[in-house]
Design a protein around this motif. Structure first.
Motif, PDB file in Angstrom:
ATOM      1  N   ARG A   1      -8.303   0.913   2.927  1.00  0.00           N
ATOM      2  CA  ARG A   1      -7.918   2.095   2.171  1.00  0.00           C
ATOM      3  C   ARG A   1      -8.984   3.163   2.096  1.00  0.00           C
ATOM      4  NH1 ARG A   1      -3.711   1.578   1.345  1.00  0.00           N
ATOM      5  NH2 ARG A   1      -3.711   0.234   3.127  1.00  0.00           N
TER       6      ARG A   1
ATOM      7  N   GLU B   1       0.446  -2.920   9.849  1.00  0.00           N
ATOM      8  CA  GLU B   1       1.020  -2.406   8.614  1.00  0.00           C
ATOM      9  C   GLU B   1       1.951  -1.272   8.981  1.00  0.00           C
ATOM     10  OE1 GLU B   1      -1.697  -1.298   5.429  1.00  0.00           O
ATOM     11  OE2 GLU B   1      -0.210   0.157   4.723  1.00  0.00           O
ATOM     12  N   TYR B   2       3.199  -1.404   8.559  1.00  0.00           N
ATOM     13  CA  TYR B   2       4.198  -0.409   8.925  1.00  0.00           C
ATOM     14  C   TYR B   2       4.880   0.037   7.652  1.00  0.00           C
ATOM     15  CZ  TYR B   2       7.803   1.773  11.858  1.00  0.00           C
ATOM     16  OH  TYR B   2       8.636   2.650  12.497  1.00  0.00           O
ATOM     17  N   ARG B   3       4.753   1.313   7.358  1.00  0.00           N
ATOM     18  CA  ARG B   3       5.355   1.861   6.148  1.00  0.00           C
ATOM     19  C   ARG B   3       6.278   3.011   6.506  1.00  0.00           C
ATOM     20  NH1 ARG B   3       0.714   2.739   3.746  1.00  0.00           N
ATOM     21  NH2 ARG B   3       0.952   4.961   3.984  1.00  0.00           N
TER      22      ARG B   3
ATOM     23  N   ALA C   1       0.841  -1.194   0.000  1.00  0.00           N
ATOM     24  CA  ALA C   1       0.000   0.000   0.000  1.00  0.00           C
ATOM     25  C   ALA C   1       0.873   1.239   0.000  1.00  0.00           C
ATOM     26  CB  ALA C   1      -0.886   0.000   1.228  1.00  0.00           C
TER      27      ALA C   1
ATOM     28  N   ALA D   1       7.902  -4.565   7.499  1.00  0.00           N
ATOM     29  CA  ALA D   1       7.715  -3.171   7.124  1.00  0.00           C
ATOM     30  C   ALA D   1       8.188  -2.941   5.697  1.00  0.00           C
ATOM     31  CB  ALA D   1       8.485  -2.290   8.083  1.00  0.00           C
TER      32      ALA D   1
ATOM     33  N   PHE E   1       9.788   0.143   3.131  1.00  0.00           N
ATOM     34  CA  PHE E   1      10.336   1.490   3.002  1.00  0.00           C
ATOM     35  C   PHE E   1      10.086   1.950   1.577  1.00  0.00           C
ATOM     36  CE2 PHE E   1      13.360   4.710   2.040  1.00  0.00           C
ATOM     37  CZ  PHE E   1      13.606   5.386   3.244  1.00  0.00           C
TER      38      PHE E   1
ATOM     39  N   TYR F   1      11.377  -1.111  -0.528  1.00  0.00           N
ATOM     40  CA  TYR F   1      12.282  -2.062   0.107  1.00  0.00           C
ATOM     41  C   TYR F   1      11.562  -2.793   1.224  1.00  0.00           C
ATOM     42  CZ  TYR F   1      15.890   0.863  -2.102  1.00  0.00           C
ATOM     43  OH  TYR F   1      16.652   1.572  -2.995  1.00  0.00           O
TER      44      TYR F   1
ATOM     45  N   GLU G   1       3.951   5.357   8.654  1.00  0.00           N
ATOM     46  CA  GLU G   1       2.585   5.057   9.042  1.00  0.00           C
ATOM     47  C   GLU G   1       2.582   3.672   9.654  1.00  0.00           C
ATOM     48  OE1 GLU G   1      -0.565   5.500   6.062  1.00  0.00           O
ATOM     49  OE2 GLU G   1      -1.695   3.932   7.099  1.00  0.00           O
ATOM     50  N   TYR G   2       2.104   3.613  10.868  1.00  0.00           N
ATOM     51  CA  TYR G   2       2.109   2.337  11.579  1.00  0.00           C
ATOM     52  C   TYR G   2       0.711   2.085  12.097  1.00  0.00           C
ATOM     53  CZ  TYR G   2       4.074  -1.372  14.552  1.00  0.00           C
ATOM     54  OH  TYR G   2       4.389  -2.564  15.138  1.00  0.00           O
ATOM     55  N   ARG G   3       0.133   0.998  11.632  1.00  0.00           N
ATOM     56  CA  ARG G   3      -1.234   0.678  12.022  1.00  0.00           C
ATOM     57  C   ARG G   3      -1.257  -0.716  12.626  1.00  0.00           C
ATOM     58  NH1 ARG G   3      -3.336   1.622   7.263  1.00  0.00           N
ATOM     59  NH2 ARG G   3      -3.670  -0.585   6.944  1.00  0.00           N
TER      60      ARG G   3
ATOM     61  N   TRP H   1      -2.271   0.575  -4.646  1.00  0.00           N
ATOM     62  CA  TRP H   1      -1.357  -0.544  -4.477  1.00  0.00           C
ATOM     63  C   TRP H   1      -0.210  -0.523  -5.470  1.00  0.00           C
ATOM     64  CZ3 TRP H   1      -2.353  -3.002  -0.111  1.00  0.00           C
ATOM     65  CH2 TRP H   1      -3.665  -3.031   0.375  1.00  0.00           C
TER      66      TRP H   1
ATOM     67  N   GLN I   1      15.826  -2.122  12.599  1.00  0.00           N
ATOM     68  CA  GLN I   1      15.463  -1.060  11.698  1.00  0.00           C
ATOM     69  C   GLN I   1      16.478   0.064  11.732  1.00  0.00           C
ATOM     70  OE1 GLN I   1      11.459  -0.926  12.673  1.00  0.00           O
ATOM     71  NE2 GLN I   1      11.101  -2.153  10.861  1.00  0.00           N
TER      72      GLN I   1
ATOM     73  N   LYS J   1       1.082   5.622   0.481  1.00  0.00           N
ATOM     74  CA  LYS J   1       0.486   6.719   1.223  1.00  0.00           C
ATOM     75  C   LYS J   1      -0.846   7.144   0.604  1.00  0.00           C
ATOM     76  CE  LYS J   1       3.634  10.065   3.229  1.00  0.00           C
ATOM     77  NZ  LYS J   1       4.885  10.754   2.909  1.00  0.00           N
TER      78      LYS J   1
ATOM     79  N   ARG K   1      -3.032   5.539  -0.811  1.00  0.00           N
ATOM     80  CA  ARG K   1      -4.045   4.493  -0.760  1.00  0.00           C
ATOM     81  C   ARG K   1      -4.254   3.768  -2.085  1.00  0.00           C
ATOM     82  NH1 ARG K   1      -5.033   3.931   3.329  1.00  0.00           N
ATOM     83  NH2 ARG K   1      -3.011   4.781   3.729  1.00  0.00           N
TER      84      ARG K   1
END
Ligand SMILES: [Mn+2]
Ligand SMILES: [Mn+2]
Ligand SMILES: [Zn+2]
Ligand SMILES: [Zn+2]
Lengths: 158, 158
Positions: B90, A147-149, A86, A111, A113, A122, B147-149, A92, B133, A88, A90
């Motif tokens: 999303r 979910e960690y981005r 995903a 996660a 990156f 990454y 962003e961490y959910r 894919w 990390q 930012k 929203r």
DNA sequence: TTATTGTTGCAACAAGGTTGCAAATTGTAT
DNA sequence: ATACAATTTGCAACCTTGTTGCAACAATAA
């Protein structure tokens, strides 16, 4: 045609033609079809994760119906051939899971990156909740998925 | 009308009427308009983060145009009156930033926990990258935002 | 080779969100 | 109180991303 299968690690470089793509599909238990070969061809040649639209454009002449592409991407993601990340915004992005498959499992929570400049995605090691978070979780939250981005600039763009 | 401003902490309970809403808008540098008062009224009475559609429905008679609602929510989020949290699916949820404002700044990066059952959204402490990390980041990644959910079951639903 | 099953293309649909613009409203300065 | 500039609102049209149903078609296994 010469392409780099593992762009991020730059470890192995292989010849990819029809033969390889077919066996890749086989390996993941997918039927070999013209559409899948074409889509896989595009993904295999891209160092960056692509959107549905990107892929459609890169297919040019050899394009498929947009619905077929969505379904193809779903089946690739379901069997672990590619991963679906995903953004930012929203939507894919799809990419071959091209890190080291032993250290970065597709299905585990890990996660991602995303480079603000080149848009490369990454895979990062799995997230280990830090102490504060563990405290929160002990207070009665139970974790099922996450979910960690991460966004920023990647090594190649510095 | 009696409502609880801080549902998650359950610390303070206050009377909210037109007067309070107006001053809240003032405080955040927004013009006081009928639409904004109505939208804020809905948000202030909800213990859970709401979607655009939810809000429209809750406005009932006093509804606004959908575009106005989008614009209203944008201005609320821009000035920090509410926060805007992405869901797994999303789409966006909007809620008053109703945690303790000293410990959970709106603009800083912090995690959100979304309950799979009641859909309540909780602000969690800022994410501190774990050792692995940090190693990755030292390898040449520089971090700009994240962003961490977290998804699971909240204390109230256990 | 044929049967079974999975895959494709098409058209239509749906959710969520944006744009341009004219009309109405707000806060402010007289 | 009045007038004005700057915002905000409502409307219609539009866009993007993604889904559904269905008939035709193609890939595999027997
Ligand atoms: Mn990944
Ligand atoms: Mn928050
Ligand atoms: Zn980069
Ligand atoms: Zn809950």
């Amino acid at each position: 045609m010469r392409i780099c299968l593992s762009h991020s690690s730059l470890k192995l470089t292989v010849m990819i033609h029809d033969r390889e793509l077919r066996s890749l599909l086989h390996k993941f238990g997918l039927k070999v079809t013209a559409a899948r070969l074409r889509v896989l061809g595009v993904l295999v040649h891209s160092p960056v994760a692509l959107s549905h639209r990107d892929i459609l454009e890169k297919m040019g002449e050899q394009t498929t119906d947009k619905v077929t592409l969505y379904r193809t991407l779903h089946s690739f993601a379901d069997c672990g051939l590619i991963h679906k990340v995903a953004t930012k915004e929203r939507s894919w992005r799809y990419a071959l899971h091209n890190g080291d498959p032993d250290t970065i499992p597709h299905d585990g929570d890990h996660a991602h990156f995303i480079c603000d400049i080149c848009e490369r995605i990454y895979c990062m090691p799995a997230v280990i909740p830090d102490q504060k978070q563990q405290v929160e979780l002990k207070r009665g939250f139970s974790l099922r998925s996450e979910e960690y981005r991460l966004h920023g600039t990647c090594p190649q763009c510095h």
